[in-house]
Design a protein around this motif. Structure first.
Motif: not given
Length: 192
Positions: A1-10, A79-86, A90-97, A125-127
């Motif tokens: 799980m991503i902590e709020s301090a580690e939100r992914l830049p968008a 929905q797209t962001l949630q699906t991509l994050l999920a 789960t490792g279904a896609v590489p861990a993007f940053e 999860y995103f900033v």
């Protein structure tokens, strides 16, 4: 799980029809700093990303040879962001940053900005990192007068990239229009 301090830049990449968004994105995706980036596009335009595709995990996500992911928006950005994050978790896609969202040429970026800064399921999860607007040096000035979407796209930009300058002998006319008409320019940090 991503902590709020580690939100992914968008970042949002926007610009009017034919401005060169996908061309710029193609070039950026070859840069090593863009590895581990998920790219969300509303559509595959005239200059597609297909030649970079290596593998397609499902019908909405593609893995590119640069190590980036690309997916088409399934109607709803949340929905797209949630699906991509999920899929990331789960490792279904590489861990993007990082995530880059390429809008359609007719998009009003305000709704995407609203989603990224106010939608609780997204901001957890995103900033918002930046808004990059591509302006066509050939047609951009005229589009400001005839297509209000292009004005909105320029108004929300953190950075403006002026494309096709080789076709007009430089950036002067577009730069002058931005500086006088919209308050952009040296005082607003416009970099050309």
């Amino acid at each position: 799980m991503i902590e709020s301090a580690e939100r992914l830049p968008a970042s949002i990449l926007t610009g009017f029809l034919g401005s060169g968004k996908t061309t710029l994105l193609n070039r950026l995706l070859h840069h090593e700093d863009m590895a581990n980036t998920a790219v969300i596009v509303n559509e595959f335009g005239e200059v597609g990303l297909d030649h970079l595709l290596v593998e397609t995990p499902d019908e909405t996500t593609v893995l590119m040879d640069s190590g980036c992911l690309c997916c088409t928006i399934l109607g709803d950005l949340v929905q797209t962001l949630q699906t991509l994050l999920a899929k990331r978790m789960t490792g279904a896609v590489p861990a993007f940053e990082h995530v880059v969202i390429e809008t359609t040429g007719l998009a009003d970026p305000a709704s995407i900005l609203q989603t990224l800064i106010a939608e609780q399921d997204v901001t957890k999860y995103f900033v918002l990192d930046s808004v990059i607007t591509v302006i066509d040096a050939v047609n951009g000035v005229g589009q400001f007068d005839t297509h209000f979407e292009s004005v909105k796209q320029a108004a929300v930009a953190d950075r403006i990239v002026i494309s096709k300058t080789d076709l007009v002998g430089g950036t002067g006319k577009v730069y002058d229009n931005l500086e006088s008409g919209f308050g952009y320019g040296a005082a607003a940090g416009l970099e050309i």
